[in-house]
Design a protein around this motif. Structure first.
Motif, PDB file in Angstrom:
ATOM      1  N   VAL A   3       0.859  -1.179   0.000  1.00 40.40           N
ATOM      2  CA  VAL A   3       0.000   0.000   0.000  1.00 40.40           C
ATOM      3  C   VAL A   3       0.898   1.232   0.000  1.00 40.40           C
ATOM      4  N   PRO A   4       0.785   2.090  -1.025  1.00 36.62           N
ATOM      5  CA  PRO A   4       1.654   3.270  -1.080  1.00 36.62           C
ATOM      6  C   PRO A   4       1.599   4.087   0.197  1.00 36.62           C
ATOM      7  N   ALA A   5       2.757   4.587   0.594  1.00 38.88           N
ATOM      8  CA  ALA A   5       2.880   5.301   1.867  1.00 38.88           C
ATOM      9  C   ALA A   5       1.916   6.483   1.957  1.00 38.88           C
ATOM     10  N   ALA A   6       1.670   7.131   0.837  1.00 35.54           N
ATOM     11  CA  ALA A   6       0.800   8.309   0.847  1.00 35.54           C
ATOM     12  C   ALA A   6      -0.627   7.978   1.268  1.00 35.54           C
ATOM     13  N   PHE A   7      -1.027   6.701   1.172  1.00 28.63           N
ATOM     14  CA  PHE A   7      -2.402   6.307   1.491  1.00 28.63           C
ATOM     15  C   PHE A   7      -2.558   5.815   2.928  1.00 28.63           C
ATOM     16  N   VAL A   8      -1.456   5.550   3.588  1.00 31.73           N
ATOM     17  CA  VAL A   8      -1.505   4.839   4.873  1.00 31.73           C
ATOM     18  C   VAL A   8      -1.769   5.766   6.047  1.00 31.73           C
ATOM     19  N   GLY A   9      -1.473   7.047   5.903  1.00 32.37           N
ATOM     20  CA  GLY A   9      -1.593   7.947   7.043  1.00 32.37           C
ATOM     21  C   GLY A   9      -0.353   7.868   7.902  1.00 32.37           C
ATOM     22  N   ASP A  10      -0.520   8.039   9.191  1.00 27.97           N
ATOM     23  CA  ASP A  10       0.607   8.036  10.117  1.00 27.97           C
ATOM     24  C   ASP A  10       1.033   6.594  10.410  1.00 27.97           C
ATOM     25  N   PRO A  11       2.190   6.150   9.938  1.00 32.09           N
ATOM     26  CA  PRO A  11       2.601   4.766  10.190  1.00 32.09           C
ATOM     27  C   PRO A  11       2.929   4.500  11.652  1.00 32.09           C
ATOM     28  N   ASN A  12       3.064   5.564  12.440  1.00 26.51           N
ATOM     29  CA  ASN A  12       3.291   5.398  13.879  1.00 26.51           C
ATOM     30  C   ASN A  12       1.990   5.382  14.661  1.00 26.51           C
ATOM     31  N   ASP A  13       0.871   5.168  13.956  1.00 24.01           N
ATOM     32  CA  ASP A  13      -0.426   5.083  14.623  1.00 24.01           C
ATOM     33  C   ASP A  13      -1.317   4.071  13.918  1.00 24.01           C
ATOM     34  N   LEU A  14      -0.772   2.868  13.678  1.00 29.65           N
ATOM     35  CA  LEU A  14      -1.515   1.779  13.059  1.00 29.65           C
ATOM     36  C   LEU A  14      -1.735   0.668  14.091  1.00 29.65           C
ATOM     37  N   ARG A  15      -2.813  -0.066  13.914  1.00 30.16           N
ATOM     38  CA  ARG A  15      -3.130  -1.158  14.839  1.00 30.16           C
ATOM     39  C   ARG A  15      -2.636  -2.474  14.274  1.00 30.16           C
ATOM     40  N   ILE A  16      -1.920  -3.221  15.071  1.00 28.96           N
ATOM     41  CA  ILE A  16      -1.396  -4.538  14.699  1.00 28.96           C
ATOM     42  C   ILE A  16      -2.167  -5.581  15.503  1.00 28.96           C
ATOM     43  N   THR A  17      -2.844  -6.501  14.809  1.00 25.47           N
ATOM     44  CA  THR A  17      -3.687  -7.482  15.501  1.00 25.47           C
ATOM     45  C   THR A  17      -3.452  -8.870  14.927  1.00 25.47           C
ATOM     46  N   LEU A  18      -3.206  -9.831  15.801  1.00 23.01           N
ATOM     47  CA  LEU A  18      -3.053 -11.224  15.390  1.00 23.01           C
ATOM     48  C   LEU A  18      -3.944 -12.119  16.242  1.00 23.01           C
ATOM     49  N   ARG A  19      -4.642 -13.013  15.556  1.00 19.53           N
ATOM     50  CA  ARG A  19      -5.480 -14.016  16.225  1.00 19.53           C
ATOM     51  C   ARG A  19      -4.914 -15.401  15.944  1.00 19.53           C
TER      52      ARG A  19
END
Length: 320
Positions: free
Chosen positions: A227-243
């Motif tokens: 996903v191009p960086a320009a679309f991701v928003g702040d990469p220091n504010d993403l949620r990482i979730t694993l089940r």
């Protein structure tokens, strides 16, 4: 193909397979444009990223070319990387938990003393320290929906979900304030580890054996998309979730990183020249199997997602 979260932004990139073979693709929601009439691979796009990015916007809005339904395609790992640089011990809560547990079990500290001491150590490390980075093998990569095949040796096979950034410009000795200009895109990586093969009892003075513990075939599910960086928003504010088998094991924000992306890029570029197509994994948050006392077994299912980047779903099976 399993359900997946919608990617952020108007399009994403990936590598796909149909009856006629593998091809680079431009993903717009549930459809994929075959880019093989434009470039041979996703890696080739990254080699001229600044030129290709505006052209990809145009292609995403055009009906020209060959389009497929995403559901009809096999989703492969999104690119063949150059280097895979992996950051260890980079989530504060995760490292504090590890250090505090050692201080309790080995040094006899109370839980309160152990945690306070570990917190102080992390404050000092964030202020004065440097990241811990090692190399991984591209041969460990597999697709986001492929089976994870447990190797013949070892028993404590563990998950480590990570945000990975994709380099889109060559650079050496990059200043932290300029580092984000070198990030083309982001993707999802699950950096699996065989814990009981991480340390070599015959070579204690050498320490960890990252090659053996982390580079088994299929031990780096990657994607589904770039996903191009320009679309991701702040990469220091993403949620990482694993089940793991439906149970949430990792659920953390990238805010918890000790060394953020600019500091990681700056640090690794003091040693190696970064080039388009290199992957830099940013570390895994708390909640791996060692924390829970649960490790992977044949038949287990891992479902992993990061905000805006899509979802992985991998079934575990034993070696042939």
């Amino acid at each position: 193909m399993p359900d997946q979260l919608t990617h952020a932004g108007p399009f994403a990139l990936g590598t796909f397979a149909s009856g006629s073979g593998a091809f680079p693709g431009l993903v717009t929601g549930a459809r994929v444009r075959d880019l093989s009439d434009q470039v041979p691979s996703v890696r080739a796009l990254l080699d001229a990223w600044d030129t290709w990015l505006p052209r990809l916007h145009d292609l995403a809005g055009s009906a020209d070319g060959t389009w497929h339904d995403l559901a009809d395609l096999r989703v492969l790992a999104p690119l063949e990387p150059g280097q895979i640089l992996q950051s260890g011990a980079n989530y504060r809560k995760h490292v504090v938990d590890l250090v505090a547990a050692e201080k309790e079990s080995v040094h006899g500290a109370t839980p309160e003393e152990a945690r306070a001491d570990a917190e102080r150590m992390m404050d000092e490390r964030a202020r004065d320290g440097v990241p811990y980075v090692f190399l991984g093998s591209p041969r460990a990569m597999c697709g986001p929906y492929d089976d994870i095949v447990l190797p013949r040796l070892g028993e404590q096979h563990d998950w480590e979900l990570e945000l990975a950034l994709v380099i889109g410009r060559q650079g050496k000795d990059i200043a932290a304030e300029d580092a984000m200009e070198y990030v083309a895109a982001y993707t999802v990586c699950n950096d699996l580890t065989t814990r009981d093969r991480l340390y070599r009892p015959d070579l204690k003075a050498i320490g960890t054996d990252w090659f053996t513990a982390k580079n088994a075939d299929t031990f780096l599910p990657t994607g589904p998309f770039l996903v191009p960086a320009a679309f991701v928003g702040d990469p220091n504010d993403l949620r990482i979730t694993l089940r793991h088998n439906g149970v949430v094991r990792q659920d953390e924000s990238t805010k918890d990183m000790i060394f953020d992306i600019p500091r990681l890029v700056a640090y690794v570029s003091t040693t190696t020249t970064l080039r388009p197509g290199d992957l830099l994994l940013t570390g895994s948050p708390a909640g791996n199997g060692a924390h829970w006392g649960v490790f992977l077994a044949p038949g287990d299912v891992l479902e992993a997602e990061i905000t805006g980047l899509g979802r992985q779903r991998n079934t575990v099976r034993s070696h042939p």
